[in-house]
Write a protein that holds these residues in place. Sequence first.
Motif: not given
Lengths: 125, 125
Positions: A52-59, B35-40
Amino acid sequence: MIISCATQDSYPYQNEPIWSETEKAIARTAFDAALGRKLQEVIEKTKQMANAIQRSADLWDLEHYLTQRRKEIDRKYDYGYSQLTQLFGRLLQERRLSEQELRGLREDKMKLIRTFAKFLAEDVA
Amino acid sequence: MIISCATQDSYPYQNEPIWSETEKAIARTAFDAALGRKLQEVIEKTKQMANAIQRSADLWDLEHYLTQRRKEIDRKYDYGYSQLTQLFGRLLQERRLSEQELRGLREDKMKLIRTFAKFLAEDVA
């Protein structure tokens, strides 16, 4: 870890129940089963959260969840005869273990286990 | 360490390049994209690791991976104009950012960025 249990049981805890070899085998099986179920529960929840991870907070929520579960498991599932009746009492009270799985333990242990489960139930209530 | 030259040592940063509003917008977009690419990348790896979990050791490996990535990201992706040329230099060298994305920055910044990227490339070699 288990090696030290023999010494821990005998001295200076003279009032603690003595576990026969049969009882030790029953206890170990019940403990392993409860721990296995707990780990399976954490594995399933982890897979759900990860999918269900979609964004960094979920990580970082997942990281936090795993850290908390690791600490909880380390603290709670500590196999030592001196605290086994308390552990089983807690697991019974939390319905993570059935009395069925403890069948074969002598009445002195079962009484301690049930008393502790009852104490926790009242403490929670 | 490498922390470049006069800039950090002097007060109040007279030698640092001044970022125009346009350059700040370009820098912010490039930073957010990297940063977005790294998080992805971390999200995808996390999902892969989670789906492959079979036993408890795999759970704690995932926890460790997430903790390490969080610390790395916190340390590395620190948006501040005083260290932005170093960050962009590092990202260029690691191929996490293209010069294309920095198009519009003035030559004084690009020179610093390229110099730092080159320094890192030689340091690694």
